[in-house]
Design a protein around this motif. Structure first.
Motif, PDB file in Angstrom:
ATOM      1  N   GLU A  42       1.226   9.113  -4.182  1.00 45.16           N
ATOM      2  CA  GLU A  42      -0.118   8.628  -4.490  1.00 45.16           C
ATOM      3  C   GLU A  42      -0.059   7.494  -5.513  1.00 45.16           C
ATOM      4  O   GLU A  42      -0.698   6.451  -5.343  1.00 45.16           O
ATOM      5  N   HIS A  45       1.305   4.383  -3.907  1.00 50.08           N
ATOM      6  CA  HIS A  45       0.305   3.715  -3.082  1.00 50.08           C
ATOM      7  C   HIS A  45      -0.700   2.951  -3.942  1.00 50.08           C
ATOM      8  O   HIS A  45      -1.098   1.837  -3.610  1.00 50.08           O
ATOM      9  N   LEU A  46      -1.104   3.534  -5.064  1.00 54.38           N
ATOM     10  CA  LEU A  46      -2.036   2.836  -5.960  1.00 54.38           C
ATOM     11  C   LEU A  46      -1.408   1.561  -6.521  1.00 54.38           C
ATOM     12  O   LEU A  46      -2.088   0.541  -6.671  1.00 54.38           O
ATOM     13  N   ILE A  49      -1.531  -1.007  -3.746  1.00 54.24           N
ATOM     14  CA  ILE A  49      -2.892  -1.536  -3.594  1.00 54.24           C
ATOM     15  C   ILE A  49      -3.154  -2.598  -4.653  1.00 54.24           C
ATOM     16  O   ILE A  49      -3.663  -3.683  -4.351  1.00 54.24           O
ATOM     17  N   TYR A  85      -6.324   8.674   6.013  1.00 53.60           N
ATOM     18  CA  TYR A  85      -5.457   9.365   5.069  1.00 53.60           C
ATOM     19  C   TYR A  85      -5.840  10.842   5.017  1.00 53.60           C
ATOM     20  O   TYR A  85      -6.985  11.211   5.235  1.00 53.60           O
ATOM     21  N   LEU A 110     -10.248  10.292  -5.322  1.00 52.47           N
ATOM     22  CA  LEU A 110      -9.105   9.376  -5.277  1.00 52.47           C
ATOM     23  C   LEU A 110      -8.673   9.116  -3.835  1.00 52.47           C
ATOM     24  O   LEU A 110      -8.293   7.996  -3.484  1.00 52.47           O
ATOM     25  N   ARG A 114      -8.554   5.365  -2.256  1.00 48.42           N
ATOM     26  CA  ARG A 114      -7.333   4.814  -1.650  1.00 48.42           C
ATOM     27  C   ARG A 114      -7.576   4.395  -0.207  1.00 48.42           C
ATOM     28  O   ARG A 114      -7.129   3.324   0.229  1.00 48.42           O
ATOM     29  N   THR A 115      -8.287   5.218   0.546  1.00 45.78           N
ATOM     30  CA  THR A 115      -8.528   4.922   1.955  1.00 45.78           C
ATOM     31  C   THR A 115      -9.416   3.692   2.107  1.00 45.78           C
ATOM     32  O   THR A 115      -9.152   2.809   2.926  1.00 45.78           O
ATOM     33  N   GLU A 117      -9.914   1.208  -0.095  1.00 43.35           N
ATOM     34  CA  GLU A 117      -9.179   0.016  -0.527  1.00 43.35           C
ATOM     35  C   GLU A 117      -8.141  -0.403   0.516  1.00 43.35           C
ATOM     36  O   GLU A 117      -7.950  -1.590   0.760  1.00 43.35           O
ATOM     37  N   GLU A 118      -7.477   0.559   1.124  1.00 39.26           N
ATOM     38  CA  GLU A 118      -6.481   0.242   2.146  1.00 39.26           C
ATOM     39  C   GLU A 118      -7.138  -0.423   3.345  1.00 39.26           C
ATOM     40  O   GLU A 118      -6.616  -1.401   3.889  1.00 39.26           O
TER      41      GLU A 118
END
Length: 172
Positions: A42, A45-46, A49, A85, A110, A114-115, A117-118
């Motif tokens: 996680e 991935h952040l 991003i 995700y 969160l 994340r999803t 932003e991706e």
């Protein structure tokens, strides 16, 4: 002579200890390993991003339908991107426990961040790869990809975000 209680007297004690380790310590170690590994991925991935957003900071994004001055020689285009995700079983289990007491489900927040932003990053990267340098009319939707029957047999939580927008090339 006093013999400590922790001293093993025979093979039955060893079997008992092995049984206790297999019953309690091994599952706890697996859960801790899963949580640690999940947190590592996680955070990675952040960081990705953040790095990708910095590289694409020059591309303007807007949710307005009005288009800025565009290059009339280049046709505008619809671009779409999706991101799916999963929270994973452990986070789903912890969120289920948290629902008993109430409060913010930080792990799900969160996951949504994340999803989303991706999906936006994939949309922007697609527009740039097609030669555009701006996106307007940005729309973000969610999609249900798991039906109710599947959810009953699979308690993992999924998030699917679909981002779409109009890609354009700015006038020089």
């Amino acid at each position: 002579m006093i013999v400590p209680n922790l001293m093993l007297a025979n093979g039955d004690d060893i079997g008992f200890i092995v049984s206790m380790v297999c019953t309690f310590a091994f599952p706890v170690a697996l859960v801790l390993f899963g949580l640690t590994l999940g947190a590592y991925f996680e955070k990675r991935h952040l960081r990705q991003i953040k790095r990708r957003k910095g590289a694409l900071a020059h591309v303007p994004l807007s949710d307005t339908q009005a288009m800025p001055q565009v290059d009339p020689t280049v046709q505008v285009s619809l671009v779409t991107a999706e991101a799916v995700y999963s929270a994973g079983y452990l986070k789903g289990l912890l969120a289920a426990l948290k629902k008993i007491f109430g409060g913010e489900l930080r792990s799900y927040r969160l996951l949504m961040f994340r999803t989303r932003e991706e999906a936006i990053l994939r949309l922007t990267e697609q527009a740039v790869s097609l030669g555009y340098d701006g996106i307007c009319n940005l729309r973000i939707d969610t999609a249900d990809i798991a039906n109710a029957v599947y959810r009953q047999n699979n308690p993992a939580t999924y998030v699917c975000i679909v981002a779409s927008g109009t890609a354009y090339k700015r006038a020089r």
